[in-house]
Scaffold this motif. Structure first.
Motif, PDB file in Angstrom:
ATOM      1  N   ASN B   3       0.822  -1.195   0.000  1.00 32.18           N
ATOM      2  CA  ASN B   3       0.000   0.000   0.000  1.00 32.18           C
ATOM      3  C   ASN B   3       0.863   1.255   0.000  1.00 32.18           C
ATOM      4  O   ASN B   3       0.611   2.217  -0.728  1.00 32.18           O
ATOM      5  N   VAL B   4       1.925   1.225   0.797  1.00 36.32           N
ATOM      6  CA  VAL B   4       2.797   2.387   0.932  1.00 36.32           C
ATOM      7  C   VAL B   4       3.474   2.706  -0.397  1.00 36.32           C
ATOM      8  O   VAL B   4       3.544   3.860  -0.816  1.00 36.32           O
ATOM      9  N   TRP B   9       4.255   6.216  -4.991  1.00 38.43           N
ATOM     10  CA  TRP B   9       4.277   6.440  -6.435  1.00 38.43           C
ATOM     11  C   TRP B   9       3.258   7.508  -6.838  1.00 38.43           C
ATOM     12  O   TRP B   9       3.552   8.384  -7.646  1.00 38.43           O
ATOM     13  N   SER B  10       2.072   7.396  -6.255  1.00 38.08           N
ATOM     14  CA  SER B  10       1.034   8.366  -6.619  1.00 38.08           C
ATOM     15  C   SER B  10       1.453   9.775  -6.228  1.00 38.08           C
ATOM     16  O   SER B  10       1.298  10.730  -7.007  1.00 38.08           O
ATOM     17  N   VAL B  11       2.011   9.897  -5.010  1.00 39.07           N
ATOM     18  CA  VAL B  11       2.445  11.215  -4.551  1.00 39.07           C
ATOM     19  C   VAL B  11       3.570  11.724  -5.446  1.00 39.07           C
ATOM     20  O   VAL B  11       3.578  12.881  -5.875  1.00 39.07           O
ATOM     21  N   VAL B 145      -3.483  -3.621  -7.409  1.00 41.24           N
ATOM     22  CA  VAL B 145      -2.032  -3.751  -7.266  1.00 41.24           C
ATOM     23  C   VAL B 145      -1.642  -4.073  -5.819  1.00 41.24           C
ATOM     24  O   VAL B 145      -0.574  -4.631  -5.578  1.00 41.24           O
ATOM     25  N   THR B 146      -2.491  -3.724  -4.873  1.00 44.53           N
ATOM     26  CA  THR B 146      -2.130  -4.035  -3.484  1.00 44.53           C
ATOM     27  C   THR B 146      -2.703  -5.363  -3.025  1.00 44.53           C
ATOM     28  O   THR B 146      -2.299  -5.881  -1.985  1.00 44.53           O
TER      29      THR B 146
END
Lengths: 86, 909
Positions: B3-4, B9-11, B145-146
């Motif tokens: 999750n992290v 990646w999103s950030v 993906v998670t």
């Protein structure tokens, strides 16, 4: 404003009109090519280069449409002087 | 993937987007725009490809086969028409400072407020589900993906939901780069640059995933196809089975053709953010090419996924992510996740900017104006703040509503079907916009009613089934129809069955929309404002060639301080002063800070204001500060006609001045000719008097001799007297010839026509010249064609011509003279040749001039008056003939006369 009344301005105007008409023709023609009678004619179970016939036809026609649009709108072939200057 | 990692990646990706946005704004502030570029423009148009394309196309390809392609063929068909339709819309929007599709429609129909409200509401209601599915795409891709490391959380908690934070991050981006300036016509350069960048990311990610599936999981297109042939649905997906499918395909194509023009985000990018019309030339082929490339690998991913996940319960919308996960390719998974994220976020960014502008300008502003007209609240000073904050608030509200929608309703449906419902919603604007820019009669009431009816039918046929599906309405409405009327079943309206929901809803909504639009337009009237706007829209290429500020329809009294303070309130002091300075420069006026404002300035201020708060609100604001007189329809028509008349007059003036310069040129030439003739006359007079003086002088000298010497012997005296007589004869001959020539030239001579036998005439001349021939011991030969028709002419004059020519020949010949006459092709040809020294070629024309010989008599005494050939030429011309000289091989001269044989009678001068 006066410019558009010179002969060159007038020819440019006519060329512009012609470009519009060519593009309209292109659009109508390809709309028909993608639609009922033609799509149905190309519908079939043959496989071309690993692609089903109808998909193959659509992609080829699509590419042709893009090429012709480029030819009319953006290639040197049909560009009028005004565009070239820019 | 944990999750992290996904969050990081999103950030990271969002930070990159912010960086690009800032960079573009920085470049723009230095006047080195990076988005003023046709390639960036074409890439930003690809905001058309959303998460729906990225994930949903694959899903749709596994259920309807080739039909999914038509959602991209529509824009490809529309692209050539960009030059016709979109260019006109762009030109109109630039002259009228239009900020959104709602503004466009409201401005076209007399800056009507209700239309702006309706279009805005329809857009918001139609688009929010569409934004929701973007969020859904993000959330489900995070889930997928998670999911390998975490158990999917079924309990729903906003604050532990990644999508929620991403939604907030996106809101921040939109607020930062979408609401920098209150003037919505200013370009959002940071936003456009980011969107273009996202277009690059999504196409690369999808293509890489496609290549991976096609060439690494399988062995090329052929193998995907061979393997998928084992699937039960194979045949119906590769080959169209049902003829009804063609109608559905056509409907998809039409629908997407309209959507690519009228989706608020497309309008924002293609019209509002357009830098130059010329960029369309590249976009017209690059944009369809982009669509083609991004669709190339949809089929292999769809069918590859179907083969690999055959029998497993995996949503086809997620194949593009699920396949790399199954193949254990973490980098590819990350890439595809970012690609999908970029597709979703670009759509969310542009769509919310467009919608928030619409909400602030067409709902908040009119509401505010309405409230302020009732209460005495003085919040005009805060208008700027209110406009900006209302935009920021609506951005957050839109994204939050989409988020909630995603978490409640959208869970149950696939990506594409919801997207198509939104497409159909915005297609309702097509009649009002397309007819609006080509058809002046299209009017406000028609647009309002047509859009409302289209909206209602859309809601009934496409939204109600979803509401039922979500459990908010009883199912009986689908089975039995509204109020139990069988004709009013949402999915089989008026008994039309057998089509898919989208085709069905699209057909009925647009059918009623267009019919009402055209019908009401034809049977109702327009007010003055509508007439004026119709003119400005339909004939935009005529009006935009002159200054947009040129034609103004406004009457009333306004004061400059009122106008400027209005602008200060909305767009700030700095920008107002800048714009007014520009205006003063363009129109060469000096601004005083007080005094009355002229109509041109008022309409300029209104347009500037329209760029900030929409034309309808701007209209009202301006109305509030100035004392306006209502213009009647007649007056509007008069103003329009006058500007037309001015144009016509200009045209007329140009034509007149062209004619004038032509006339001047003609006059100049005539003047030149006159001068030449005058000179010729002077010269002629001079030569004539000179010629007359010569014989006179000798007569006088001889008679003086006789007079002064009475004792001269008679024989000698006789010689003198004979000379005197000869000179007198010469004198009278000369005078006769001058008179003749003058008579011929002035055209006073009537030809005395009769049929002439040419041969006889020539032989006769020989007779009269026999004496001379004998003296000079010359031979004359005749070669005359037999049986020539009679020549119609003046026998005396022609005799004179041939006599002159013959005596000329006798003068110069050494031994022989040859006279020939032929008749061929209706032309008599007479040639008289001598074997003398000939005439130099350069003199061939000059010898026919009057007194030519006289002027060149340096060497020998003149023989004859010097008028003979000039007279010949004139007589031949009077017979419509020609005379000229040719050199012979042996050096002698050859005079040729050609006279046509035909109705001379008409041509006598």
């Amino acid at each position: 404003m006066v410019k558009c009344f010179t002969i060159n301005g007038y020819l440019g105007f006519m060329k512009e009109k012609l470009k519009e008409q060519r593009l309209l023709f292109l659009s109508i023609l390809f709309m028909m090519l993608f639609s009922f009678p033609f799509a149905k004619i190309m519908n079939g179970s043959t496989i071309i280069l690993g692609i089903p016939q109808l998909y193959f036809y659509i992609f080829v026609i699509w590419l042709l449409l893009i090429f012709l649009t480029w030819l009319i709108a953006d290639s040197r072939l049909f560009k009028n002087k005004k565009n070239k200057d820019e | 993937m944990s999750n992290v990692t996904v969050i990081l990646w999103s950030v990271f990706y969002l930070i990159v987007l912010f960086g690009i946005g800032y960079y573009a704004e920085y470049r723009s502030s230095k006047h080195k725009s990076i988005i003023n570029n046709p390639y960036i423009y074409a890439l930003s148009l690809a905001v058309y490809c959303t998460a729906w394309t990225f994930f949903g196309s694959v899903g749709r390809a596994t259920t309807t086969g080739v039909e999914y392609l038509y959602i991209y063929l529509g824009p490809a068909i529309m692209a050539p028409l960009f030059w016709i339709l979109l260019r006109k819309i762009i030109r109109i929007s630039k002259t009228q400072r239009i900020t959104s599709i709602a503004d466009f429609i409201s401005t076209r129909y007399g800056k009507n407020i209700s239309l702006g409200v309706v279009v805005t509401l329809l857009s918001v209601i139609g688009i929010i589900p569409y934004i929701a599915i973007q969020l859904k795409a993000i959330s489900s891709s995070i889930e997928i993906v998670t999911s390998t490391t975490h158990v999917i959380q079924h309990s729903f908690n906003v604050f532990s939901d990644n999508t929620f934070y991403i939604a907030i991050g996106l809101s921040a981006f939109v607020i930062l780069f979408g609401t920098r300036s209150v003037d919505a016509t200013e370009k959002h350069e940071g936003m456009v640059a980011a969107v273009a960048f996202e277009s690059i990311i999504k196409i690369i990610a999808f293509t890489v995933a496609g290549v991976f599936v096609t060439y690494f999981l399988f062995n090329g297109f052929g193998e995907v196809l061979k393997r998928s042939a084992e699937l039960p649905s194979y045949q119906q997906l590769f080959v169209v089975q049902d003829n009804k499918m063609y109608i559905q395909m056509f409907a998809m194509m039409m629908l997407s053709m309209l959507a690519v023009l009228f989706l608020p985000r497309q309008f924002q990018i293609s019209v509002v953010e357009n830098m130059q019309e010329q960029h369309l030339n590249k976009a017209m082929w690059l944009f369809p090419l982009y669509l083609l490339i991004i669709n190339l690998f949809v089929v292999p991913i769809a069918f590859g996924g179907s083969v690999i996940f055959n029998g497993q319960n995996i949503n086809a919308d997620t194949y593009v992510l699920a396949l790399p996960i199954k193949a254990h390719q973490p980098w590819l998974v990350t890439m595809v996740y970012i690609g999908g994220f970029s597709a979703a976020s670009s759509m969310i960014i542009v769509e919310t900017i467009a919608l928030s502008t619409m909400i602030s300008n067409h709902i908040v502003m009119p509401l505010l104006l309405f409230l302020s007209s009732f209460s005495k609240l003085n919040f005009e000073k805060f208008f700027r703040l209110i406009v900006i904050s209302s935009r920021r608030i609506s951005i957050v509200v839109i994204i939050l509503m989409a988020y909630l929608y995603d978490r409640t309703v959208a869970e149950k449906y696939s990506l594409v079907s919801i997207g198509l419902v939104s497409f159909t919603a915005v297609a309702q604007f097509a009649p009002a916009v397309i007819l609006g820019i080509y058809w002046k009669q299209a009017n406000k009431n028609a647009a309002l009613i047509a859009i409302l009816i289209g909206f209602a039918v859309w809601f009934f046929t496409l939204v109600v089934p979803y509401i039922v599906g979500a459990g908010f309405l009883d199912e009986s409405i689908l089975k039995d129809g509204l109020f139990g009327i069988a004709f009013l079943k949402p999915l089989e309206l008026f008994g039309m069955s057998g089509f898919d929901t989208i085709t069905h809803g699209f057909f009925w909504s647009l059918f009623f929309n267009s019919i009402f639009f055209i019908g009401i337009s034809l049977f109702s009237n327009r007010n003055s404002e509508e007439i004026y706007q119709a003119e400005m829209f339909v004939d935009i290429f005529k009006h935009s060639t002159q200054s947009a500020e040129g034609s103004v329809v406004w009457k009333g009294t306004a004061f400059i301080p009122d106008i400027t303070s209005l602008l200060y309130n909305f767009i700030g002091k700095q920008r107002t002063d800048h714009l007014l300075a520009g205006y003063a420069r363009r129109h060469k006026v000096n601004f005083t800070q007080s005094g009355k404002a002229d109509p041109m300035l008022v309409s300029f201020a209104e347009r500037v204001l329209a760029g900030a708060i929409g034309s309808a609100s701007a209209r009202i604001m301006v109305k509030n500060v100035v004392k306006e007189e209502e213009l009647s329809i007649d007056e509007v028509l008069k103003i329009l006609r006058e500007s037309q008349v001015v144009k016509e007059t200009n045209k007329e003036l140009r034509r007149k001045s062209l004619e004038l310069s032509k006339a001047t040129e003609e006059l100049r030439i005539a003047n030149q000719q006159l001068k030449q003739i005058d000179e010729m006359k002077d010269e002629f007079l001079y030569t004539v008097t000179h010629e007359l003086r010569t014989p006179l002088t000798s007569i006088r000298a001889l008679s003086e001799i006789v007079h002064d010497n009475p004792d001269i012997p008679d024989p000698e005296k006789n010689i003198y007297l004979a000379s005197i007589i000869k000179e007198t004869e010469r004198l009278s001959h000369l005078i006769t010839q001058v008179l003749n020539l003058e008579r011929y030239e002035s055209g006073r001579t009537q030809l005395n026509l009769s049929g002439i036998e040419l041969g006889a005439l020539l032989y006769e001349i020989e007779d009269s010249a026999r004496q001379l021939l004998k003296e000079k011991k010359l031979q004359i030969h005749f070669n005359i064609q037999a049986l020539m028709p009679l020549l119609e002419g003046d026998i005396d004059l022609l005799t004179q011509v041939f006599y002159n020519l013959t005596s000329n020949a006798i003068k110069h010949a050494k031994k022989n003279i040859q006279v020939e006459a032929t008749y061929h092709d209706n032309v008599y040809r007479i040639s008289i040749k001598d074997d003398g020294e000939g005439i130099p070629t350069e003199l061939h024309e000059l010898v026919f001039d009057k007194f030519f010989q006289a002027k060149n008599q340096t060497l020998k005494k003149p023989e004859g008056s010097g008028l003979g050939l000039a007279i010949c030429k004139r007589i031949v011309e009077m017979h419509q003939g020609k005379i000229w000289i040719e050199n012979q091989m042996n050096g002698g001269a050859n005079f040729i006369v050609e006279i046509p044989h035909s109705n001379m009678t008409n041509k006598i001068e």
